[in-house]
Design a protein around this motif. Structure first.
Motif, PDB file in Angstrom:
ATOM      1  N   MET A 103       0.833  -1.199   0.000  1.00 34.35           N
ATOM      2  CA  MET A 103       0.000   0.000   0.000  1.00 34.35           C
ATOM      3  C   MET A 103       0.873   1.257   0.000  1.00 34.35           C
ATOM      4  N   ARG A 104       0.417   2.267  -0.730  1.00 29.06           N
ATOM      5  CA  ARG A 104       1.150   3.535  -0.799  1.00 29.06           C
ATOM      6  C   ARG A 104       0.393   4.680  -0.140  1.00 29.06           C
ATOM      7  N   TYR A 105      -0.919   4.506   0.024  1.00 29.80           N
ATOM      8  CA  TYR A 105      -1.733   5.570   0.607  1.00 29.80           C
ATOM      9  C   TYR A 105      -2.764   4.970   1.560  1.00 29.80           C
ATOM     10  N   LEU A 281      -9.673  12.465   3.756  1.00 31.76           N
ATOM     11  CA  LEU A 281      -8.294  12.652   4.203  1.00 31.76           C
ATOM     12  C   LEU A 281      -7.421  11.522   3.664  1.00 31.76           C
ATOM     13  N   ILE A 282      -6.241  11.865   3.167  1.00 32.00           N
ATOM     14  CA  ILE A 282      -5.331  10.866   2.609  1.00 32.00           C
ATOM     15  C   ILE A 282      -3.923  11.105   3.146  1.00 32.00           C
ATOM     16  N   LYS A 283      -3.249  10.012   3.462  1.00 30.42           N
ATOM     17  CA  LYS A 283      -1.853  10.084   3.894  1.00 30.42           C
ATOM     18  C   LYS A 283      -1.002   9.213   2.986  1.00 30.42           C
ATOM     19  N   GLU A 284       0.093   9.780   2.505  1.00 26.31           N
ATOM     20  CA  GLU A 284       1.051   8.983   1.741  1.00 26.31           C
ATOM     21  C   GLU A 284       1.904   8.188   2.721  1.00 26.31           C
ATOM     22  N   LEU A 285       2.005   6.895   2.478  1.00 26.48           N
ATOM     23  CA  LEU A 285       2.741   6.016   3.378  1.00 26.48           C
ATOM     24  C   LEU A 285       4.199   5.936   2.941  1.00 26.48           C
ATOM     25  N   LYS A 286       5.095   6.177   3.879  1.00 21.25           N
ATOM     26  CA  LYS A 286       6.521   6.162   3.578  1.00 21.25           C
ATOM     27  C   LYS A 286       7.260   5.334   4.617  1.00 21.25           C
ATOM     28  N   GLU A 287       8.329   4.711   4.180  1.00 19.08           N
ATOM     29  CA  GLU A 287       9.183   3.968   5.105  1.00 19.08           C
ATOM     30  C   GLU A 287       9.777   4.934   6.125  1.00 19.08           C
ATOM     31  N   PRO A 288       9.843   4.525   7.405  1.00 17.73           N
ATOM     32  CA  PRO A 288      10.417   5.422   8.419  1.00 17.73           C
ATOM     33  C   PRO A 288      11.902   5.676   8.170  1.00 17.73           C
TER      34      PRO A 288
END
Length: 288
Positions: A103-105, A281-288
């Protein structure tokens, strides 16, 4: 509370009833799902719980919405747990799990007002708004007035799912496109799913559900190059007539704030906006 050990872990079958009963001892709870939905989310590893042993402190549940995009379907925090702390505890491991699943978002429809601002502090940003429209069913049939001679209104054939998916993806912007699986689901459960065919191709479709005295137009789409020719009015008239024939008294539908063309169409048919706008509402998922 800081002395209590909280373990965030994947929900198990034994947690299903605990999650469903969470409302009994917590005020901040969002559950946009039913029992069967929860069972599937737990099976697919898309639900986490914050566990202290004797008591759940919280949960978060998501579901795949389309490739690369997950929907935040539910979240709950025990009374006394600071919202920002609880969300951080639950969302960080959930986001990492979603990334590992491709998943990316992560998207949330902020129906519950209390959750919007805290989610934005967690990195969610407003993407759009959903507007809810409603009108009474027509007293007399509308279709004769809007029927077109150069297009054919007919049921969808099962072998046309791929063509319908292509139509849907051209008619709707991300993230509102339906997957083939979602369209198969609606083909199976919708009370009416019809397409418009012209010049040998599918150029539009509509999907309608009736629940007692209320009907919902779940989907109405026209290929961009065929818009402005009365096809949307044709499908809308058919859906309204169908709802009236099934005994519904009211018809509802949703559209996006930016989709002004659809809003003009619906208002022209006597629909009026009701309730408040629902933030998307949308959040872009990123590696920490």
């Amino acid at each position: 509370m800081h002395d209590i050990q909280i373990i965030v872990r994947p929900a198990q079958s034994a947690d299903i009833d605990r999650i469903l009963r969470f409302r009994e001892h917590a005020r901040r709870v969002v559950m946009h799902f039913g029992y069967e939905d929860l069972v599937q989310m737990v099976k697919r590893g898309m639900c986490l719980v914050a566990d202290t042993g004797p008591l759940l402190w919280g949960f978060v549940c998501t579901a795949s919405y389309q490739p690369g995009l997950a929907m935040l379907r539910g979240i709950g925090l025990i009374n006394g747990w600071r919202i920002d702390d609880g969300l951080s505890y639950l969302l960080r491991p959930m986001e990492q799990s979603l990334i590992e699943q491709g998943m990316r978002y992560l998207m949330h429809l902020a129906v519950d007002v209390w959750l919007s601002a805290p989610l934005m502090r967690q990195g969610f940003i407003p993407h759009d708004y959903i507007i809810h429209f409603e009108r009474a069913t027509p007293v007399k049939p509308l279709l004769p007035e809007y029927q077109l001679e150069d297009v054919t209104l007919r049921p969808l054939h099962p072998h046309e799912i791929q063509a319908l998916t292509l139509l849907d993806h051209q008619a709707f912007d991300w993230p509102w496109q339906f997957s083939s699986g979602e369209l198969v689901k609606w083909l199976m459960i919708a009370d009416r799913l019809v397409v418009l065919e012209a010049e040998g191709e599918l150029v539009g479709y509509a999907c309608t559900q009736v629940h007692g005295e209320q009907a919902q137009i779940v989907r109405l789409a026209i290929l961009p190059q065929w818009q402005g020719r009365g096809l949307g009015r044709y499908l809308l008239a058919d859906a309204l007539d169908f709802a009236a024939q099934r005994g519904a008294r009211f018809v509802t539908l949703n559209t996006q704030w930016h989709n002004t063309a659809s809003q003009r169409l619906y208002k022209g048919f006597g629909f009026r906006a009701v309730g408040r706008r629902i933030p998307v509402l949308i959040k872009e998922l990123k590696e920490p």
